[in-house]
Design a protein around this motif. Structure first.
Motif, PDB file in Angstrom:
ATOM      1  N   GLU A   1       1.825 -34.668 -16.404  1.00  0.00           N
ATOM      2  CA  GLU A   1       2.758 -33.590 -16.029  1.00  0.00           C
ATOM      3  C   GLU A   1       2.108 -32.207 -16.152  1.00  0.00           C
ATOM      4  OE1 GLU A   1       6.819 -33.944 -17.331  1.00  0.00           O
ATOM      5  OE2 GLU A   1       6.379 -35.858 -18.275  1.00  0.00           O
TER       6      GLU A   1
ATOM      7  N   SER B   1       4.497 -29.122 -15.322  1.00  0.00           N
ATOM      8  CA  SER B   1       5.908 -29.064 -15.710  1.00  0.00           C
ATOM      9  C   SER B   1       6.259 -27.756 -16.413  1.00  0.00           C
ATOM     10  CB  SER B   1       6.282 -30.261 -16.566  1.00  0.00           C
ATOM     11  OG  SER B   1       5.592 -30.198 -17.774  1.00  0.00           O
TER      12      SER B   1
ATOM     13  N   THR C   1       2.110 -23.830  -9.881  1.00  0.00           N
ATOM     14  CA  THR C   1       2.219 -25.247  -9.538  1.00  0.00           C
ATOM     15  C   THR C   1       1.500 -25.541  -8.228  1.00  0.00           C
ATOM     16  OG1 THR C   1       4.294 -25.494 -10.716  1.00  0.00           O
ATOM     17  CG2 THR C   1       3.865 -27.104  -8.982  1.00  0.00           C
TER      18      THR C   1
ATOM     19  N   THR D   1       4.055 -37.389 -12.944  1.00  0.00           N
ATOM     20  CA  THR D   1       4.922 -36.285 -12.535  1.00  0.00           C
ATOM     21  C   THR D   1       6.384 -36.724 -12.486  1.00  0.00           C
ATOM     22  OG1 THR D   1       5.392 -34.646 -10.826  1.00  0.00           O
ATOM     23  CG2 THR D   1       4.483 -36.735 -10.059  1.00  0.00           C
TER      24      THR D   1
ATOM     25  N   ASN E   1       8.252 -34.858 -10.646  1.00  0.00           N
ATOM     26  CA  ASN E   1       8.629 -34.186  -9.423  1.00  0.00           C
ATOM     27  C   ASN E   1       8.233 -35.074  -8.249  1.00  0.00           C
ATOM     28  OD1 ASN E   1       8.489 -32.553  -7.125  1.00  0.00           O
ATOM     29  ND2 ASN E   1       8.116 -30.720  -8.354  1.00  0.00           N
TER      30      ASN E   1
ATOM     31  N   GLN F   1       6.345 -33.510  -5.517  1.00  0.00           N
ATOM     32  CA  GLN F   1       4.929 -33.343  -5.851  1.00  0.00           C
ATOM     33  C   GLN F   1       4.159 -34.632  -5.569  1.00  0.00           C
ATOM     34  OE1 GLN F   1       3.552 -32.693 -10.157  1.00  0.00           O
ATOM     35  NE2 GLN F   1       2.953 -30.832  -9.099  1.00  0.00           N
TER      36      GLN F   1
END
Ligand SMILES: Nc1ncnc2c1ncn2[C@@H]1O[C@H](COP(=O)(O)OP(=O)(O)OP(=O)(O)O)[C@@H](O)[C@H]1O
Ligand SMILES: [Mg+2]
Length: 252
Positions: A174, A177, A184, A204, A206, A209
């Motif tokens: 991560e 994060s 990012t 991740t 996300n 992502q």
């Protein structure tokens, strides 16, 4: 894209004392691609990531069965852990620069591996900072403390520090994060540039992502890898109902 397998995980189980944290993991991680680990909190993503460079050796009561191979060599039985960690670098969720200058953070690893020449260290520091896309921001303050950098800069410094020992694999747990959208996207661009040279495994939360940057995705649930496939396939045609529920937000 190559189809060479860099890391091969075979029938791997991991226990923290009596707690069975990873169940029968089988996964082949391709060389010079980005593999993403996704799944809900507590499902074992960091545990598997850390076991790829034996960070769990430090955890008392942690027991691993099965095999993890790097280029066909068993990392638990055949390999010196210092050599393994040089070949497999790691970047953590929270940037963790050492309380020393920017220069010394990056030179730290090469120095431990015996490099003393100032010219050589200068070269490694510059190259690593350039590769981590932070050279221009720090080149005039290399002797300043790394703790005076922003979070996003600190994270790219930690990536530079990992790159300085020329690893073959970069594990990232991560890494964005704690960062704002601009930092990012810098780290995401960086990961995509680095994959020409390195094998990258990234945890991740996300899912955008994962779809933006990864070639392969593994979906974890309760210590199992439910599904591991090409990222496009996993997100467009998941094979397992549990994967589908998770990626469509219908989970839990
Ligand atoms: N050192 C440890 N000792 C005992 N149990 C642990 C240890 N580290 C992790 N666990 C347990 O193992 C399971 C998997 O944890 P892990 O940190 O791998 O999850 P994760 O998928 O990375 O979660 P998150 O998304 O919240 O980071 C959890 O139930 C956790 O409580
Ligand atoms: Mg985790």
């Amino acid at each position: 894209m190559s189809d060479n397998i860099k890391l091969s995980i075979e029938d791997m189980n991991l226990f923290y004392g009596n707690f069975h944290a990873l169940h029968d993991i089988n996964m082949h991680i391709p060389e010079k691609e980005i593999t993403a680990f996704i799944g809900p909190s507590g499902c074992g993503k960091s545990t598997l990531l850390k076991s790829l460079n034996r960070m769990n050796d430090l955890v008392e009561g942690c027991k691993i069965t099965g095999k993890v191979e790097l280029d066909g060599e068993d990392i638990y039985s055949d390999m010196d852990v210092n050599i393994l960690r040089k070949r497999v670098g790691m970047v953590f969720q929270k940037p963790n620069p050492f309380p020393m200058s920017i220069y010394d953070n990056v030179a730290y690893g090469p120095r431990t591996h015996g490099i003393r020449s100032k010219a050589k260290l200068d070269e490694i520091v510059e190259k690593s900072l350039r590769d981590a896309a932070i050279w221009d921001e720090v080149k005039d303050r290399l002797k300043k403390s790394a703790l005076g950098m922003s979070g996003g800069q600190q994270q790219r410094l930690c990536i530079a520090r990992a790159l300085a020992v020329e690893p073959e694999v970069l594990l990232m747990d991560e890494p964005t994060s704690a960062l704002d959208p601009i930092s990012t996207s810098k780290i995401e661009e960086l990961a995509m540039e680095l994959k020409g040279k390195y094998t990258i495994v990234i945890v991740t939360h996300n899912m955008q992502q994962a779809t933006r940057i990864s070639d392969k995705t593994a979906f974890f649930l309760l210590g199992e890898v439910v599904e591991f496939s090409d990222t496009d396939t996993l997100f467009s045609m998941p094979k397992d109902k549990r994967t589908e529920d998770y990626i469509t937000g219908r989970f839990g």
